[in-house]
Design a protein around this motif. Structure first.
Motif, mmCIF file in Angstrom:
data_model
loop_
_atom_site.group_PDB
_atom_site.id
_atom_site.type_symbol
_atom_site.label_atom_id
_atom_site.label_comp_id
_atom_site.label_asym_id
_atom_site.label_seq_id
_atom_site.Cartn_x
_atom_site.Cartn_y
_atom_site.Cartn_z
ATOM 1 N N GLN A 147 0.941 -0.983 -0.055
ATOM 2 C CA GLN A 147 -0.079 -0.147 0.049
ATOM 3 C C GLN A 147 0.941 1.181 -0.112
ATOM 4 N N VAL A 148 0.540 2.176 -0.879
ATOM 5 C CA VAL A 148 1.326 3.150 -1.132
ATOM 6 C C VAL A 148 0.792 4.472 -0.328
ATOM 7 N N HIS A 149 1.554 5.155 0.588
ATOM 8 C CA HIS A 149 0.867 6.287 1.450
ATOM 9 C C HIS A 149 1.872 7.623 0.867
ATOM 10 N N LEU A 150 1.351 8.478 0.868
ATOM 11 C CA LEU A 150 2.082 9.772 0.604
ATOM 12 C C LEU A 150 1.583 10.992 1.588
ATOM 13 N N VAL A 151 2.517 11.552 2.189
ATOM 14 C CA VAL A 151 2.457 12.246 3.433
ATOM 15 C C VAL A 151 2.916 13.767 3.066
ATOM 16 N N GLU A 152 1.792 14.700 2.885
ATOM 17 C CA GLU A 152 2.290 16.091 2.739
ATOM 18 C C GLU A 152 2.881 16.917 3.937
ATOM 19 N N SER A 153 3.405 17.832 3.832
ATOM 20 C CA SER A 153 3.893 18.601 4.845
ATOM 21 C C SER A 153 4.255 20.030 4.313
ATOM 22 N N GLY A 154 4.514 21.133 5.107
ATOM 23 C CA GLY A 154 4.977 22.312 4.826
ATOM 24 C C GLY A 154 3.992 23.672 4.542
ATOM 25 N N GLY A 155 2.519 23.302 4.589
ATOM 26 C CA GLY A 155 1.596 24.267 4.325
ATOM 27 C C GLY A 155 1.715 25.180 5.641
ATOM 28 N N GLY A 156 0.893 26.203 5.304
ATOM 29 C CA GLY A 156 0.791 27.160 6.488
ATOM 30 C C GLY A 156 0.243 28.214 6.230
ATOM 31 N N LEU A 157 0.320 29.435 6.763
ATOM 32 C CA LEU A 157 0.027 30.782 6.715
ATOM 33 C C LEU A 157 1.052 31.801 6.143
ATOM 34 N N ASN A 194 -3.790 5.795 -9.339
ATOM 35 C CA ASN A 194 -3.603 7.145 -8.830
ATOM 36 C C ASN A 194 -3.691 6.885 -7.033
ATOM 37 N N TYR A 195 -2.711 7.551 -6.618
ATOM 38 C CA TYR A 195 -2.543 7.621 -5.005
ATOM 39 C C TYR A 195 -2.540 9.270 -4.736
ATOM 40 N N TRP A 196 -3.203 9.408 -3.725
ATOM 41 C CA TRP A 196 -3.376 10.946 -3.268
ATOM 42 C C TRP A 196 -3.086 10.709 -1.571
ATOM 43 N N GLY A 197 -2.258 12.062 -1.191
ATOM 44 C CA GLY A 197 -1.998 12.368 0.235
ATOM 45 C C GLY A 197 -3.185 12.952 0.608
ATOM 46 N N GLN A 198 -3.161 13.318 2.169
ATOM 47 C CA GLN A 198 -4.338 13.946 2.501
ATOM 48 C C GLN A 198 -4.494 15.148 2.663
#
Length: 116
Positions: free
Chosen positions: A1-11, A104-108
């Motif tokens: 199972q592929v997992h994609l984890v995003e980070s780095g967002g913000g204001l 297709n795989y998507w992060g959260q």
């Protein structure tokens, strides 16, 4: 199972910069394409940028010259460097990967908010 984890967002204020990261659970060599999409409130999800295994890139016209997508294969991570941010860049940014079977795989998703 592929997992994609995003980070780095913000204001961030208009004109500022952010760098988003998308870490994959396995090797990113298995993906034909990796990319970033975004969805603003009340709007459909739209393509921001993609990068192929060979490093070819594609950008939405609205972000050309301001955003850069790049990858670090050793870290199985794809990045999106965003400069000169505008309020209209606000939205949830999703990482996407397409494998050799066209699955297709998507992060959260990670929220990016640009204030004027």
């Amino acid at each position: 199972q592929v997992h994609l984890v995003e980070s780095g967002g913000g204001l961030v204020q208009a004109g500022g910069s952010l760098r988003l990261s998308c870490a994959a659970s396995g090797s990113i060599f298995s993906f034909k394409f990796m990319g970033w999409y975004r969805q603003a409130p009340g709007k459909q999800r739209e393509l921001v940028a993609t990068i192929t295994t060979g490093g070819s890139t594609n950008y939405a016209d609205s972000v050309k010259g301001r955003f850069t997508i790049f990858r670090d294969n050793a870290k199985s991570t794809v990045y999106l460097r965003m400069n000169s941010l505008k309020p209209e860049d606000t939205g949830i940014y999703y990482c996407n990967a397409l494998d050799a079977r066209n699955v297709n795989y998507w992060g959260q998703g990670t929220q990016v908010t640009v204030s004027s």
